[in-house]
Scaffold this motif. Structure first.
Motif, PDB file in Angstrom:
ATOM      1  N   ALA A 289       0.815  -0.984  -0.132  1.00 42.77           N
ATOM      2  CA  ALA A 289       0.117   0.055   0.059  1.00 42.77           C
ATOM      3  C   ALA A 289       0.912   1.246  -0.146  1.00 42.77           C
ATOM      4  O   ALA A 289       0.593   2.303  -0.758  1.00 42.77           O
ATOM      5  CB  ALA A 289      -0.791  -0.029   1.189  1.00 42.77           C
ATOM      6  N   THR A 290       1.900   1.171   0.720  1.00 44.56           N
ATOM      7  CA  THR A 290       2.860   2.539   0.863  1.00 44.56           C
ATOM      8  C   THR A 290       3.704   2.465  -0.743  1.00 44.56           C
ATOM      9  O   THR A 290       3.661   3.606  -1.022  1.00 44.56           O
ATOM     10  CB  THR A 290       4.141   2.087   1.972  1.00 44.56           C
ATOM     11  N   ALA A 291       3.797   1.451  -1.250  1.00 40.92           N
ATOM     12  CA  ALA A 291       4.565   1.601  -2.427  1.00 40.92           C
ATOM     13  C   ALA A 291       3.551   2.053  -3.612  1.00 40.92           C
ATOM     14  O   ALA A 291       4.065   2.934  -4.355  1.00 40.92           O
ATOM     15  CB  ALA A 291       4.983   0.325  -3.004  1.00 40.92           C
ATOM     16  N   ASP A 292       2.264   1.625  -3.648  1.00 37.75           N
ATOM     17  CA  ASP A 292       1.360   2.081  -4.332  1.00 37.75           C
ATOM     18  C   ASP A 292       1.196   3.677  -4.117  1.00 37.75           C
ATOM     19  O   ASP A 292       0.881   4.524  -5.175  1.00 37.75           O
ATOM     20  CB  ASP A 292       0.027   1.219  -4.352  1.00 37.75           C
ATOM     21  N   ARG A 293       1.074   4.123  -3.062  1.00 37.57           N
ATOM     22  CA  ARG A 293       0.726   5.486  -2.797  1.00 37.57           C
ATOM     23  C   ARG A 293       1.924   6.175  -3.437  1.00 37.57           C
ATOM     24  O   ARG A 293       1.765   7.370  -4.013  1.00 37.57           O
ATOM     25  CB  ARG A 293       0.598   5.638  -1.127  1.00 37.57           C
ATOM     26  N   ALA A 294       3.065   5.643  -3.132  1.00 35.00           N
ATOM     27  CA  ALA A 294       4.454   6.403  -3.871  1.00 35.00           C
ATOM     28  C   ALA A 294       4.213   6.701  -5.382  1.00 35.00           C
ATOM     29  O   ALA A 294       4.512   7.579  -5.827  1.00 35.00           O
ATOM     30  CB  ALA A 294       5.625   5.728  -3.365  1.00 35.00           C
ATOM     31  N   ALA A 295       3.783   5.675  -5.903  1.00 35.44           N
ATOM     32  CA  ALA A 295       3.642   5.589  -7.497  1.00 35.44           C
ATOM     33  C   ALA A 295       2.579   6.472  -7.758  1.00 35.44           C
ATOM     34  O   ALA A 295       2.582   7.475  -8.821  1.00 35.44           O
ATOM     35  CB  ALA A 295       3.196   4.129  -7.923  1.00 35.44           C
ATOM     36  N   GLU A 296       1.352   6.589  -7.174  1.00 30.02           N
ATOM     37  CA  GLU A 296       0.064   7.220  -7.422  1.00 30.02           C
ATOM     38  C   GLU A 296       0.717   9.001  -7.334  1.00 30.02           C
ATOM     39  O   GLU A 296       0.267   9.548  -7.873  1.00 30.02           O
ATOM     40  CB  GLU A 296      -0.899   7.013  -6.499  1.00 30.02           C
ATOM     41  N   ALA A 297       1.484   9.093  -6.179  1.00 26.28           N
ATOM     42  CA  ALA A 297       1.951  10.444  -5.957  1.00 26.28           C
ATOM     43  C   ALA A 297       2.790  11.017  -7.134  1.00 26.28           C
ATOM     44  O   ALA A 297       2.661  12.159  -7.613  1.00 26.28           O
ATOM     45  CB  ALA A 297       2.324  10.609  -4.509  1.00 26.28           C
ATOM     46  N   ALA A 298       3.709  10.186  -7.561  1.00 23.69           N
ATOM     47  CA  ALA A 298       4.414  10.533  -8.584  1.00 23.69           C
ATOM     48  C   ALA A 298       3.823  10.628  -9.938  1.00 23.69           C
ATOM     49  O   ALA A 298       4.000  11.663 -10.508  1.00 23.69           O
ATOM     50  CB  ALA A 298       5.537   9.535  -8.713  1.00 23.69           C
ATOM     51  N   VAL A 299       2.768   9.800 -10.076  1.00 20.81           N
ATOM     52  CA  VAL A 299       2.062   9.938 -11.324  1.00 20.81           C
ATOM     53  C   VAL A 299       1.423  11.409 -11.380  1.00 20.81           C
ATOM     54  O   VAL A 299       1.105  11.943 -12.217  1.00 20.81           O
ATOM     55  CB  VAL A 299       0.991   8.932 -11.733  1.00 20.81           C
ATOM     56  N   ALA A 300       0.642  11.647 -10.125  1.00 25.02           N
ATOM     57  CA  ALA A 300       0.006  12.859 -10.261  1.00 25.02           C
ATOM     58  C   ALA A 300       0.888  14.091 -10.218  1.00 25.02           C
ATOM     59  O   ALA A 300       0.403  15.086 -10.785  1.00 25.02           O
ATOM     60  CB  ALA A 300      -0.669  13.214  -8.594  1.00 25.02           C
ATOM     61  N   ALA A 301       2.211  13.829  -9.723  1.00 22.37           N
ATOM     62  CA  ALA A 301       2.932  15.183  -9.849  1.00 22.37           C
ATOM     63  C   ALA A 301       3.233  15.270 -11.291  1.00 22.37           C
ATOM     64  O   ALA A 301       3.590  16.327 -11.740  1.00 22.37           O
ATOM     65  CB  ALA A 301       4.098  15.093  -8.879  1.00 22.37           C
ATOM     66  N   THR A 302       3.638  14.050 -12.067  1.00 20.40           N
ATOM     67  CA  THR A 302       4.210  14.129 -13.085  1.00 20.40           C
ATOM     68  C   THR A 302       3.193  14.846 -14.123  1.00 20.40           C
ATOM     69  O   THR A 302       3.656  15.570 -15.001  1.00 20.40           O
ATOM     70  CB  THR A 302       4.411  12.892 -13.746  1.00 20.40           C
ATOM     71  N   ARG A 303       1.895  14.190 -14.059  1.00 19.07           N
ATOM     72  CA  ARG A 303       0.910  14.834 -15.037  1.00 19.07           C
ATOM     73  C   ARG A 303       0.709  16.458 -14.659  1.00 19.07           C
ATOM     74  O   ARG A 303       0.171  17.060 -15.657  1.00 19.07           O
ATOM     75  CB  ARG A 303      -0.442  14.248 -14.605  1.00 19.07           C
ATOM     76  N   ALA A 304       0.717  16.743 -13.365  1.00 17.54           N
ATOM     77  CA  ALA A 304       0.728  18.361 -13.133  1.00 17.54           C
ATOM     78  C   ALA A 304       1.834  19.055 -13.553  1.00 17.54           C
ATOM     79  O   ALA A 304       2.036  20.323 -13.278  1.00 17.54           O
ATOM     80  CB  ALA A 304       0.743  18.279 -11.655  1.00 17.54           C
ATOM     81  N   GLY A 305       2.918  18.267 -14.273  1.00 18.03           N
ATOM     82  CA  GLY A 305       4.266  19.027 -14.627  1.00 18.03           C
ATOM     83  C   GLY A 305       5.326  19.328 -13.772  1.00 18.03           C
ATOM     84  O   GLY A 305       6.225  20.143 -14.037  1.00 18.03           O
ATOM     85  N   ALA A 306       5.316  18.631 -12.667  1.00 14.68           N
ATOM     86  CA  ALA A 306       6.281  19.053 -11.361  1.00 14.68           C
ATOM     87  C   ALA A 306       7.856  18.581 -11.907  1.00 14.68           C
ATOM     88  O   ALA A 306       8.538  19.062 -11.627  1.00 14.68           O
ATOM     89  CB  ALA A 306       5.793  18.256 -10.314  1.00 14.68           C
ATOM     90  N   TYR A 307       7.697  17.579 -12.993  1.00 10.72           N
ATOM     91  CA  TYR A 307       9.069  17.193 -13.250  1.00 10.72           C
ATOM     92  C   TYR A 307       9.479  17.744 -14.629  1.00 10.72           C
ATOM     93  O   TYR A 307      10.476  16.958 -15.429  1.00 10.72           O
ATOM     94  CB  TYR A 307       8.959  15.579 -13.236  1.00 10.72           C
ATOM     95  N   ARG A 308       8.930  18.775 -15.166  1.00 10.65           N
ATOM     96  CA  ARG A 308       9.301  19.211 -16.551  1.00 10.65           C
ATOM     97  C   ARG A 308      10.739  19.982 -16.202  1.00 10.65           C
ATOM     98  O   ARG A 308      11.071  20.491 -15.227  1.00 10.65           O
ATOM     99  CB  ARG A 308       8.093  20.048 -16.955  1.00 10.65           C
ATOM    100  N   ARG A 309      11.560  19.728 -17.184  1.00 11.35           N
ATOM    101  CA  ARG A 309      12.808  20.335 -17.182  1.00 11.35           C
ATOM    102  C   ARG A 309      12.571  21.959 -17.408  1.00 11.35           C
ATOM    103  O   ARG A 309      11.890  22.382 -18.024  1.00 11.35           O
ATOM    104  CB  ARG A 309      13.797  19.923 -18.394  1.00 11.35           C
TER     105      ARG A 309
END
Length: 201
Positions: free
Chosen positions: A181-201
């Motif tokens: 469950a902890t692993a899945d939350r980490a993945a879900e948070a990373a996906v949400a941040a990615t889609r929001a543009g948090a990791y754009r160069r």
């Protein structure tokens, strides 16, 4: 016995068996005692090989730990492709979670990370280990960009780091369990941040 730098040759036969036995013994000792108490003679005894063989092949504890990390990177499971960014990142997170939750592997990583804070050779080896693993999984982010699941300009390496960072934080700073469950939350948070543009160069 080859005298090349650790990790630069991939011998077979007896040499490969000796290397495997020594690296297994080094991992056990590291998990049990930590980096500060590693001793090449003790590792040779644990591996049931000649002390001179260990000293000739690796020379120092730091070189042996560096070779152990090379071997761990090579033995780690390959990238999983599920067809979606969330599925791929969950697979990555669960792989990290299983590794860190393992009684032996979790202690081993704690010991190596602790050693890397005060030993530059171990730090360099640890950096190479993570560079290999991140490079293995970065293509799943590039594929997500191609599918339109992530914004153009997203840094794949930053996304993969974001998946594992919460898991390592929990390992090193809390006594809380590392579960799926902890692993899945980490993945879900990373996906949400990615889609929001948090990791754009």
């Amino acid at each position: 016995m080859d005298e090349a730098n650790p990790g630069t040759v991939r011998p077979g036969g007896r040499t490969a068996r000796v290397r495997a036995a020594v690296l297994r013994a080094a991992g056990d000792a590291l998990a049990e005692q930590g980096f500060a108490h590693l001793d090449l003679a003790d590792i040779a005894r644990r591996a049931d090989v000649g002390k001179t063989t260990v000293y000739r092949r690796w020379g120092t504890v730091t070189s042996l730990v560096a070779d152990l990390l090379v071997d761990m990177a090579e033995q780690s499971l390959p990238r999983t492709e599920t067809g979606s960014l969330l599925g791929d990142l969950k697979a990555n997170a669960r792989l990290v979670q299983r590794t860190l939750a393992d009684p032996r592997q979790g202690k081993l990583f704690k010991a190596v990370i602790a050693a890397a804070t005060c030993d530059t050779g171990t730090a360099d080896a640890l950096h190479r280990f993570y560079a290999i693993r991140i490079a293995e999984w970065a293509p799943c982010v590039r594929q997500a960009i191609d599918r339109g699941e992530a914004p153009e300009g997203t840094d794949p390496h930053d996304v993969i780091r974001a998946v594992s960072a919460p898991l390592y934080y929990r390992l090193l700073t809390t006594a809380d369990p590392l579960d799926e469950a902890t692993a899945d939350r980490a993945a879900e948070a990373a996906v949400a941040a990615t889609r929001a543009g948090a990791y754009r160069r």
